[in-house]
Scaffold this motif. Structure first.
Motif, PDB file in Angstrom:
ATOM      1  N   PRO A  97      14.770 -11.890  19.314  1.00 55.67           N
ATOM      2  CA  PRO A  97      15.464 -12.075  18.032  1.00 55.67           C
ATOM      3  C   PRO A  97      14.915 -13.223  17.192  1.00 55.67           C
ATOM      4  O   PRO A  97      15.283 -13.342  16.020  1.00 55.67           O
ATOM      5  CB  PRO A  97      16.908 -12.347  18.470  1.00 55.67           C
ATOM      6  CG  PRO A  97      16.795 -12.905  19.844  1.00 55.67           C
ATOM      7  CD  PRO A  97      15.625 -12.223  20.469  1.00 55.67           C
ATOM      8  N   ALA A  98      14.061 -14.071  17.756  1.00 49.62           N
ATOM      9  CA  ALA A  98      13.486 -15.162  16.967  1.00 49.62           C
ATOM     10  C   ALA A  98      12.601 -14.597  15.860  1.00 49.62           C
ATOM     11  O   ALA A  98      11.774 -13.703  16.095  1.00 49.62           O
ATOM     12  CB  ALA A  98      12.680 -16.097  17.861  1.00 49.62           C
ATOM     13  N   LEU A  99      12.758 -15.103  14.646  1.00 43.62           N
ATOM     14  CA  LEU A  99      12.067 -14.544  13.488  1.00 43.62           C
ATOM     15  C   LEU A  99      10.552 -14.681  13.590  1.00 43.62           C
ATOM     16  O   LEU A  99       9.809 -13.821  13.118  1.00 43.62           O
ATOM     17  CB  LEU A  99      12.571 -15.219  12.205  1.00 43.62           C
ATOM     18  CG  LEU A  99      14.049 -14.988  11.867  1.00 43.62           C
ATOM     19  CD1 LEU A  99      14.418 -15.745  10.604  1.00 43.62           C
ATOM     20  CD2 LEU A  99      14.341 -13.508  11.699  1.00 43.62           C
ATOM     21  N   ASP A 100      10.078 -15.769  14.159  1.00 37.31           N
ATOM     22  CA  ASP A 100       8.636 -16.009  14.224  1.00 37.31           C
ATOM     23  C   ASP A 100       8.026 -15.533  15.541  1.00 37.31           C
ATOM     24  O   ASP A 100       6.909 -15.932  15.893  1.00 37.31           O
ATOM     25  CB  ASP A 100       8.344 -17.498  14.025  1.00 37.31           C
ATOM     26  CG  ASP A 100       9.090 -18.379  15.021  1.00 37.31           C
ATOM     27  OD1 ASP A 100      10.007 -17.863  15.698  1.00 37.31           O
ATOM     28  OD2 ASP A 100       8.762 -19.577  15.118  1.00 37.31           O
ATOM     29  N   CYS A 101       8.738 -14.689  16.279  1.00 32.87           N
ATOM     30  CA  CYS A 101       8.241 -14.196  17.573  1.00 32.87           C
ATOM     31  C   CYS A 101       8.270 -12.668  17.569  1.00 32.87           C
ATOM     32  O   CYS A 101       9.223 -12.052  17.096  1.00 32.87           O
ATOM     33  CB  CYS A 101       9.093 -14.732  18.714  1.00 32.87           C
ATOM     34  SG  CYS A 101       8.510 -14.210  20.362  1.00 32.87           S
ATOM     35  N   GLN A 102       7.219 -12.039  18.051  1.00 31.89           N
ATOM     36  CA  GLN A 102       7.109 -10.585  18.103  1.00 31.89           C
ATOM     37  C   GLN A 102       6.986 -10.082  19.541  1.00 31.89           C
ATOM     38  O   GLN A 102       6.448  -9.003  19.781  1.00 31.89           O
ATOM     39  CB  GLN A 102       5.893 -10.128  17.298  1.00 31.89           C
ATOM     40  CG  GLN A 102       5.966 -10.449  15.821  1.00 31.89           C
ATOM     41  CD  GLN A 102       7.052  -9.654  15.119  1.00 31.89           C
ATOM     42  OE1 GLN A 102       7.314  -8.505  15.466  1.00 31.89           O
ATOM     43  NE2 GLN A 102       7.685 -10.266  14.127  1.00 31.89           N
ATOM     44  N   ALA A 103       7.513 -10.860  20.477  1.00 32.96           N
ATOM     45  CA  ALA A 103       7.382 -10.490  21.881  1.00 32.96           C
ATOM     46  C   ALA A 103       8.401  -9.421  22.266  1.00 32.96           C
ATOM     47  O   ALA A 103       9.477  -9.315  21.672  1.00 32.96           O
ATOM     48  CB  ALA A 103       7.555 -11.717  22.763  1.00 32.96           C
ATOM     49  N   VAL A 104       8.050  -8.617  23.270  1.00 31.60           N
ATOM     50  CA  VAL A 104       8.941  -7.606  23.821  1.00 31.60           C
ATOM     51  C   VAL A 104       9.504  -8.132  25.128  1.00 31.60           C
ATOM     52  O   VAL A 104       8.752  -8.539  26.025  1.00 31.60           O
ATOM     53  CB  VAL A 104       8.201  -6.277  24.058  1.00 31.60           C
ATOM     54  CG1 VAL A 104       9.134  -5.247  24.682  1.00 31.60           C
ATOM     55  CG2 VAL A 104       7.640  -5.751  22.751  1.00 31.60           C
ATOM     56  N   CYS A 105      10.826  -8.123  25.229  1.00 30.61           N
ATOM     57  CA  CYS A 105      11.504  -8.687  26.400  1.00 30.61           C
ATOM     58  C   CYS A 105      12.154  -7.579  27.213  1.00 30.61           C
ATOM     59  O   CYS A 105      12.566  -6.553  26.665  1.00 30.61           O
ATOM     60  CB  CYS A 105      12.566  -9.691  25.969  1.00 30.61           C
ATOM     61  SG  CYS A 105      11.973 -10.978  24.852  1.00 30.61           S
ATOM     62  N   SER A 106      12.235  -7.805  28.512  1.00 27.18           N
ATOM     63  CA  SER A 106      12.939  -6.878  29.398  1.00 27.18           C
ATOM     64  C   SER A 106      14.428  -7.187  29.356  1.00 27.18           C
ATOM     65  O   SER A 106      14.846  -8.314  29.603  1.00 27.18           O
ATOM     66  CB  SER A 106      12.412  -7.005  30.833  1.00 27.18           C
ATOM     67  OG  SER A 106      11.043  -6.659  30.883  1.00 27.18           O
ATOM     68  N   VAL A 107      15.234  -6.169  29.028  1.00 26.69           N
ATOM     69  CA  VAL A 107      16.677  -6.340  28.864  1.00 26.69           C
ATOM     70  C   VAL A 107      17.381  -5.444  29.864  1.00 26.69           C
ATOM     71  O   VAL A 107      17.124  -4.242  29.919  1.00 26.69           O
ATOM     72  CB  VAL A 107      17.121  -5.965  27.431  1.00 26.69           C
ATOM     73  CG1 VAL A 107      18.626  -6.090  27.291  1.00 26.69           C
ATOM     74  CG2 VAL A 107      16.410  -6.835  26.420  1.00 26.69           C
ATOM     75  N   MET A 108      18.280  -6.044  30.659  1.00 24.58           N
ATOM     76  CA  MET A 108      19.016  -5.267  31.630  1.00 24.58           C
ATOM     77  C   MET A 108      20.308  -5.994  31.987  1.00 24.58           C
ATOM     78  O   MET A 108      20.279  -7.127  32.463  1.00 24.58           O
ATOM     79  CB  MET A 108      18.190  -5.048  32.907  1.00 24.58           C
ATOM     80  CG  MET A 108      18.826  -4.063  33.888  1.00 24.58           C
ATOM     81  SD  MET A 108      18.952  -2.396  33.175  1.00 24.58           S
ATOM     82  CE  MET A 108      17.224  -1.984  32.977  1.00 24.58           C
ATOM     83  N   PRO A 109      21.496  -5.386  31.734  1.00 27.46           N
ATOM     84  CA  PRO A 109      22.753  -6.033  32.138  1.00 27.46           C
ATOM     85  C   PRO A 109      22.893  -6.039  33.652  1.00 27.46           C
ATOM     86  O   PRO A 109      22.151  -5.364  34.376  1.00 27.46           O
ATOM     87  CB  PRO A 109      23.814  -5.161  31.464  1.00 27.46           C
ATOM     88  CG  PRO A 109      23.149  -3.825  31.290  1.00 27.46           C
ATOM     89  CD  PRO A 109      21.705  -4.117  31.062  1.00 27.46           C
ATOM     90  N   ASN A 110      23.854  -6.819  34.126  1.00 23.74           N
ATOM     91  CA  ASN A 110      24.039  -6.908  35.575  1.00 23.74           C
ATOM     92  C   ASN A 110      24.729  -5.655  36.102  1.00 23.74           C
ATOM     93  O   ASN A 110      25.015  -4.714  35.367  1.00 23.74           O
ATOM     94  CB  ASN A 110      24.839  -8.168  35.932  1.00 23.74           C
ATOM     95  CG  ASN A 110      26.214  -8.167  35.281  1.00 23.74           C
ATOM     96  OD1 ASN A 110      26.635  -7.184  34.692  1.00 23.74           O
ATOM     97  ND2 ASN A 110      26.902  -9.294  35.386  1.00 23.74           N
ATOM     98  N   ALA A 111      25.009  -5.653  37.406  1.00 21.14           N
ATOM     99  CA  ALA A 111      25.564  -4.464  38.054  1.00 21.14           C
ATOM    100  C   ALA A 111      26.926  -4.082  37.495  1.00 21.14           C
ATOM    101  O   ALA A 111      27.280  -2.898  37.437  1.00 21.14           O
ATOM    102  CB  ALA A 111      25.667  -4.689  39.563  1.00 21.14           C
ATOM    103  N   GLU A 112      27.719  -5.049  37.050  1.00 18.16           N
ATOM    104  CA  GLU A 112      29.030  -4.753  36.484  1.00 18.16           C
ATOM    105  C   GLU A 112      28.966  -4.335  35.026  1.00 18.16           C
ATOM    106  O   GLU A 112      29.994  -4.042  34.410  1.00 18.16           O
ATOM    107  CB  GLU A 112      29.948  -5.975  36.609  1.00 18.16           C
ATOM    108  CG  GLU A 112      30.370  -6.300  38.039  1.00 18.16           C
ATOM    109  CD  GLU A 112      29.278  -7.066  38.780  1.00 18.16           C
ATOM    110  OE1 GLU A 112      28.353  -7.565  38.088  1.00 18.16           O
ATOM    111  OE2 GLU A 112      29.362  -7.153  40.019  1.00 18.16           O
ATOM    112  N   GLY A 113      27.774  -4.292  34.440  1.00 16.57           N
ATOM    113  CA  GLY A 113      27.647  -3.924  33.046  1.00 16.57           C
ATOM    114  C   GLY A 113      27.911  -5.061  32.091  1.00 16.57           C
ATOM    115  O   GLY A 113      28.013  -4.842  30.883  1.00 16.57           O
TER     116      GLY A 113
END
Length: 291
Positions: free
Chosen positions: A103-119
């Motif tokens: 979400p940083a405006l000056d960053c174009q990186a792709v991040c791995s997103v995964m909630p925990n086991a409880e969601g």
């Protein structure tokens, strides 16, 4: 028979016959089109497709697989090929629930997103700028962070005072921003039509009856007169097509024997052979002797 006629290939894009050397065959389905037509088709698909897979342009194709990257590179200039690769990558990130842009405006990186086991939401560190944000709402992660939503975007009810300006396509999940216009939305990625307020499917609602009743009543964004004019045009087109079909069907049935006879090459060949035999018989017949 003319050899050039046998080598001609009918292109379904320009509806004309062109020489075989000027055509190209798609590897995924085997369909053949004019090379020039395929160039125009691929370049328009890159500009309007938002990174969506480019498939065979024939709607009746039985195996409409996506074009290979090498094929796209042969039908489009290098700058458009680079644009397509970037849009394709961005679309892949948008459709993958396990990935997200930092979400940083000056960053174009792709991040791995995964909630925990409880969601529940968990912090996600960016590998490039080390910004830590919430995996669900994409807000900066702070101590005792209380996530206000479990999905990246929450659909607001039509009766709410504040309406979200960005939502996700209910079919492919691509983010769509609505600045103005009517509530009938068309996703450029998957071509799905839906209502902006309740996300109901409108693919088959050509008369826009969805906005006549229910919670989305009179929320289309057009005047009543404009809606009625749209329905009149659609009805007129359907009636016109029906009249044309009804009127031309008997004529086509009556003319079909003549058409089949005209295009039947064996009949023409047999007639030609009979004429040749009669002519040869007359030439070979000896003259009558005079007493």
């Amino acid at each position: 028979m003319d050899p050039h006629t046998t080598d001609a290939v009918h292109c379904k894009l320009c509806l004309s016959d062109c020489p075989a050397p000027e055509t190209s065959r798609l590897r995924s389905c085997g369909c053949v089109f004019c090379t020039q037509c395929l160039r125009q088709y691929v370049q328009l698909a890159i500009q309007d497709g938002a990174g969506a897979p480019i498939t065979c342009p024939d709607l009746a194709c039985k195996h409409p697989g996506p074009l290979l990257d090498s094929e796209i590179a042969s039908f489009a200039p290098s700058d458009q090929v680079e644009l397509y690769r970037r849009l394709k990558f961005e679309r892949g990130v948008q459709l993958d629930p396990s990935k997200a842009w930092c979400p940083a405006l000056d960053c174009q990186a792709v991040c791995s997103v995964m909630p925990n086991a409880e969601g529940r939401a968990v912090p996600v560190p960016c590998p490039a700028c080390h910004t830590v944000f919430c995996c669900s709402c994409r807000e900066p992660w702070e101590d005792r962070h209380a996530c206000s939503q479990q999905q990246p975007l929450v659909v607001s009810l039509p009766s709410s005072d504040t309406e979200a300006t960005i939502k996700q396509c209910p079919k492919c999940g691509v983010y769509i921003e609505r600045n103005q216009g009517c509530a009938q939305m068309l996703c450029k990625s998957c071509k799905h039509t839906f209502c902006w307020y309740c996300l109901q499917n409108l693919d088959g609602d050509i008369f826009l009856r969805h906005y006549d009743k229910g919670p989305c009543r009179n929320k289309l964004g057009h005047s009543r007169a404009s809606v009625m004019w749209n329905r009149t045009q659609v009805a007129g087109i359907l009636v016109g097509v029906t009249i044309i079909v009804v009127v031309t069907s008997p004529l086509l049935l009556l003319a079909s024997p003549c058409i089949l006879c005209c295009v039947c090459k064996p009949c023409h060949r047999k007639k030609g052979e009979k004429k040749k035999k009669k002519k040869m018989t007359k030439e070979q017949k000896p003259p009558d002797s005079v007493a």
